[in-house]
Scaffold this motif. Structure first.
Motif, PDB file in Angstrom:
ATOM      1  N   TYR A 152      73.139 -25.268  -3.804  1.00 50.88           N
ATOM      2  CA  TYR A 152      72.151 -25.408  -4.868  1.00 50.88           C
ATOM      3  C   TYR A 152      71.199 -24.217  -4.804  1.00 50.88           C
ATOM      4  CZ  TYR A 152      68.393 -27.322  -7.722  1.00 50.88           C
ATOM      5  OH  TYR A 152      67.452 -27.514  -8.708  1.00 50.88           O
ATOM      6  N   GLU A 153      70.904 -23.643  -5.964  1.00 57.91           N
ATOM      7  CA  GLU A 153      69.934 -22.554  -5.983  1.00 57.91           C
ATOM      8  C   GLU A 153      69.183 -22.531  -7.296  1.00 57.91           C
ATOM      9  OE1 GLU A 153      72.702 -18.814  -7.456  1.00 57.91           O
ATOM     10  OE2 GLU A 153      72.114 -18.931  -5.353  1.00 57.91           O
ATOM     11  N   ILE A 154      67.965 -22.004  -7.225  1.00 55.85           N
ATOM     12  CA  ILE A 154      67.182 -21.775  -8.426  1.00 55.85           C
ATOM     13  C   ILE A 154      66.951 -20.270  -8.553  1.00 55.85           C
ATOM     14  CG2 ILE A 154      66.154 -24.062  -8.410  1.00 55.85           C
ATOM     15  CD1 ILE A 154      63.608 -22.873  -7.299  1.00 55.85           C
ATOM     16  N   SER A 155      66.815 -19.806  -9.786  1.00 52.65           N
ATOM     17  CA  SER A 155      66.621 -18.376 -10.042  1.00 52.65           C
ATOM     18  C   SER A 155      65.814 -18.203 -11.326  1.00 52.65           C
ATOM     19  CB  SER A 155      67.977 -17.668 -10.158  1.00 52.65           C
ATOM     20  OG  SER A 155      68.723 -18.219 -11.222  1.00 52.65           O
ATOM     21  N   ASN A 156      65.481 -16.966 -11.632  1.00 50.34           N
ATOM     22  CA  ASN A 156      64.735 -16.640 -12.856  1.00 50.34           C
ATOM     23  C   ASN A 156      63.467 -17.473 -13.004  1.00 50.34           C
ATOM     24  OD1 ASN A 156      66.713 -14.731 -13.606  1.00 50.34           O
ATOM     25  ND2 ASN A 156      67.957 -16.365 -14.475  1.00 50.34           N
ATOM     26  N   ALA A 158      50.216 -26.183 -10.735  1.00 49.23           N
ATOM     27  CA  ALA A 158      51.094 -25.058 -11.043  1.00 49.23           C
ATOM     28  C   ALA A 158      52.300 -25.577 -11.820  1.00 49.23           C
ATOM     29  CB  ALA A 158      51.559 -24.368  -9.758  1.00 49.23           C
ATOM     30  N   VAL A 159      52.806 -24.743 -12.732  1.00 48.19           N
ATOM     31  CA  VAL A 159      53.964 -25.087 -13.552  1.00 48.19           C
ATOM     32  C   VAL A 159      54.969 -23.944 -13.461  1.00 48.19           C
ATOM     33  CG1 VAL A 159      54.793 -25.640 -15.872  1.00 48.19           C
ATOM     34  CG2 VAL A 159      52.502 -26.383 -15.155  1.00 48.19           C
ATOM     35  N   CYS A 160      56.216 -24.292 -13.129  1.00 49.12           N
ATOM     36  CA  CYS A 160      57.259 -23.279 -12.990  1.00 49.12           C
ATOM     37  C   CYS A 160      58.491 -23.682 -13.798  1.00 49.12           C
ATOM     38  CB  CYS A 160      57.649 -23.109 -11.523  1.00 49.12           C
ATOM     39  SG  CYS A 160      58.804 -21.743 -11.247  1.00 49.12           S
ATOM     40  N   LEU A 161      59.035 -22.725 -14.546  1.00 50.12           N
ATOM     41  CA  LEU A 161      60.304 -22.893 -15.250  1.00 50.12           C
ATOM     42  C   LEU A 161      61.332 -22.029 -14.546  1.00 50.12           C
ATOM     43  CD1 LEU A 161      57.811 -22.873 -17.420  1.00 50.12           C
ATOM     44  CD2 LEU A 161      59.666 -23.179 -19.020  1.00 50.12           C
ATOM     45  N   GLY A 213      71.497 -25.446 -15.384  1.00 48.55           N
ATOM     46  CA  GLY A 213      70.665 -25.581 -16.562  1.00 48.55           C
ATOM     47  C   GLY A 213      69.294 -25.002 -16.310  1.00 48.55           C
ATOM     48  N   ARG A 214      68.326 -25.538 -17.053  1.00 49.14           N
ATOM     49  CA  ARG A 214      66.933 -25.116 -16.933  1.00 49.14           C
ATOM     50  C   ARG A 214      66.134 -26.230 -16.311  1.00 49.14           C
ATOM     51  NH1 ARG A 214      64.852 -20.580 -16.765  1.00 49.14           N
ATOM     52  NH2 ARG A 214      63.048 -21.039 -18.013  1.00 49.14           N
ATOM     53  N   GLY A 215      65.170 -25.846 -15.511  1.00 48.39           N
ATOM     54  CA  GLY A 215      64.296 -26.817 -14.882  1.00 48.39           C
ATOM     55  C   GLY A 215      62.840 -26.459 -15.089  1.00 48.39           C
ATOM     56  N   THR A 216      62.012 -27.479 -15.048  1.00 49.63           N
ATOM     57  CA  THR A 216      60.562 -27.312 -15.061  1.00 49.63           C
ATOM     58  C   THR A 216      60.000 -28.196 -13.971  1.00 49.63           C
ATOM     59  OG1 THR A 216      60.537 -26.954 -17.447  1.00 49.63           O
ATOM     60  CG2 THR A 216      58.445 -27.534 -16.414  1.00 49.63           C
TER      61      THR A 216
END
Length: 122
Positions: A61-65, A76-79, A97-100
């Motif tokens: 699992y990874e998050i990017s951008n 704090a808010v991160c997309l 997909g996209r996460g917030t």
């Protein structure tokens, strides 16, 4: 720890598939929305995460951008984009997909109070 460090720690905790590493990063009133529903409170969120962890073997699992839309002294808010891959019922699967994520500072610690994961916009 900063909200940025907390989200990085969260990414590593999710990749571990170990709820005991995820839980300390969640607010007691956390609300998480996945494609299969919205889960409110730590007990419901724990249930869906543990179920997901059990159904996906060898998950990566990874998050990017990451885009930090707002950071203050208390919230704090991160997309971001998220991607995963793993084995489900013996078959290699993947998705993303996209996460917030919305984090708040409580008792000197950043906690995730809301997370919304959905498909990439078309």
């Amino acid at each position: 720890m900063s909200p940025q460090n907390t989200l990085k720690k969260y990414e590593r905790a999710l990749a571990s598939q170990n709820w005991k590493l995820v839980e300390p990063l969640m607010h007691k009133n956390v609300c998480v929305t996945f494609s299969n529903g919205t889960f409110k409170g730590l007990d419901e969120v724990r249930g869906v995460f543990v179920s997901n962890f059990g159904s996906i073997q060898d998950e990566k699992y990874e998050i990017s951008n990451l885009h930090w839309a707002h950071i203050s002294n208390t919230e704090a808010v991160c997309l971001y984009d998220f991607n995963w891959q793993g084995v489900i019922e013996g078959e290699m699967c993947s998705g993303g997909g996209r996460g917030t994520s919305v984090l708040i500072l409580e008792d000197g610690q950043w906690k995730i109070i809301t997370e919304h994961l959905g498909p990439f916009a078309s």
